[in-house]
Write an enzyme that holds these catalytic residues in place. Sequence first.
Site, mmCIF file in Angstrom:
data_model
loop_
_atom_site.group_PDB
_atom_site.id
_atom_site.type_symbol
_atom_site.label_atom_id
_atom_site.label_comp_id
_atom_site.label_asym_id
_atom_site.label_seq_id
_atom_site.Cartn_x
_atom_site.Cartn_y
_atom_site.Cartn_z
ATOM 1 N N SER A 105 -35.143 58.159 2.959
ATOM 2 C CA SER A 105 -36.763 57.582 2.706
ATOM 3 C C SER A 105 -37.674 57.024 3.223
ATOM 4 C CB SER A 105 -35.852 56.021 1.790
ATOM 5 O OG SER A 105 -35.104 55.647 0.879
ATOM 6 N N TYR A 205 -36.941 47.287 -4.475
ATOM 7 C CA TYR A 205 -36.832 48.599 -4.044
ATOM 8 C C TYR A 205 -36.472 48.904 -5.013
ATOM 9 C CZ TYR A 205 -36.529 52.442 -1.092
ATOM 10 O OH TYR A 205 -36.561 53.865 -0.623
ATOM 11 N N SER A 206 -36.877 50.255 -5.577
ATOM 12 C CA SER A 206 -36.287 50.554 -6.752
ATOM 13 C C SER A 206 -36.390 52.770 -6.351
ATOM 14 C CB SER A 206 -36.463 50.674 -8.135
ATOM 15 O OG SER A 206 -35.819 51.810 -9.048
ATOM 16 N N ASN A 207 -35.384 53.485 -5.433
ATOM 17 C CA ASN A 207 -35.763 55.028 -5.646
ATOM 18 C C ASN A 207 -36.257 55.403 -7.432
ATOM 19 O OD1 ASN A 207 -34.635 55.584 -3.639
ATOM 20 N ND2 ASN A 207 -33.074 54.421 -4.019
ATOM 21 N N GLY A 352 -35.154 55.347 6.465
ATOM 22 C CA GLY A 352 -34.791 56.257 5.846
ATOM 23 C C GLY A 352 -33.004 56.416 5.755
#
Length: 399
Positions: A105, A205-207, A352
Amino acid sequence: MSDRSQKPRRARTASLPRTRRTLTAVAALAAALAVAGTLPAAAESHGSREVVRKGLARLVTDDRFPAALAATVDRDGRTRNYTAGVADVKTRAKVPVNGQVRAGSNTKAFTATVVLQLVGEGKVRLDAPIETYLPDLVRGEGIDGRKITVRQLLQHTSGLPEYTNFLGEEAILGKGRHTYHQPRELLDIALAHKADFPPGTSWSYSNTNYVLAGLLIEKVTHRPVAEQITRRVIDRIGLRHTYFPGVGDEGIRGAHPRGYFAAKPGAPLEDITELDPSWTWSAGQLVSTPGDLNRFFSALLGGELLRPAELAQMRTTVKVPEEFDAGSGIRFGLGLTSTPLSCGGLMWGHRGDTPGYHTRTGVTEDGRAVTTAVTASPAPTPKGLNHADALLGATLCAK
């Protein structure tokens, strides 16, 4: 343990944030932006070099990571690289100094940088709805692209569900890890589920947010997001060991330690180095090194990639739910986080998590930078990733 130093060509650094909680199978892997515990100050009797050496050694001996790597930059711009452990648990090969790892990330900071460059060029407006650029695309139960702004995507306040929660463990850690996923497929997975909350009313939190940010970049520039990140960021500041893997690229091109995962704490480590990273795309696909990540975040916070107005927007943070990382004080900006150091001041950066690797970067306003990487995620021990993250604060606070 290896320790090498050199005087680099680098600019001043600033500090950086963290990412998410440790990837404990799929839901955690989904949050490829984990967050660690409160950052402790190191004992004054230890210099930062000793703190790093001992910290990496503990990560290998106590937390059972096969390898641990670190790169540091001091106030004078001097860089040092450190390694501990082995690159390959079978061959016992040495860990390459400043070896390549999957950066997870941390990619989000690169993606956000490109979006903010487009803002500076007048091609994107932060507070415009994503519908302006991707019409009729973002629709679902409680989901309406006419009500979700670009800023909310970059700051995780959109309410969009996390697509990785629905991929399944087999798709990420099992045989499915060799499957290629198109970005629209990832988005469709998310849009098939109900919104987490109305846009702008909370934080999660969201990809999915950063997959949409990648699609935004491609729509506005009419070019692939990998090319835009490479041209606008990687090549611009001379990151020689950072790249966006191409379609079908399952290996790591340069010298690297192998990546592993444990099905649960204490379970045998399994090699997961080769995989198709397309399931993370513009949210987490980059390969980099600790040294290059220091250089990127330092250049970013030092004003080399964004104009002052856009950098100020990036550094404008919001509070996140306490349960996300209790007691840490972490706040989220646009692709960046800030975390208080126990010795005073802030650390800016990101973190990440991706199968096999966990990286964390922090830079401070006075030009110091630290990046650590460990070669197992999910980790061999319950607190392993927390200990890896805490090493940054200990190093930055060392006397």
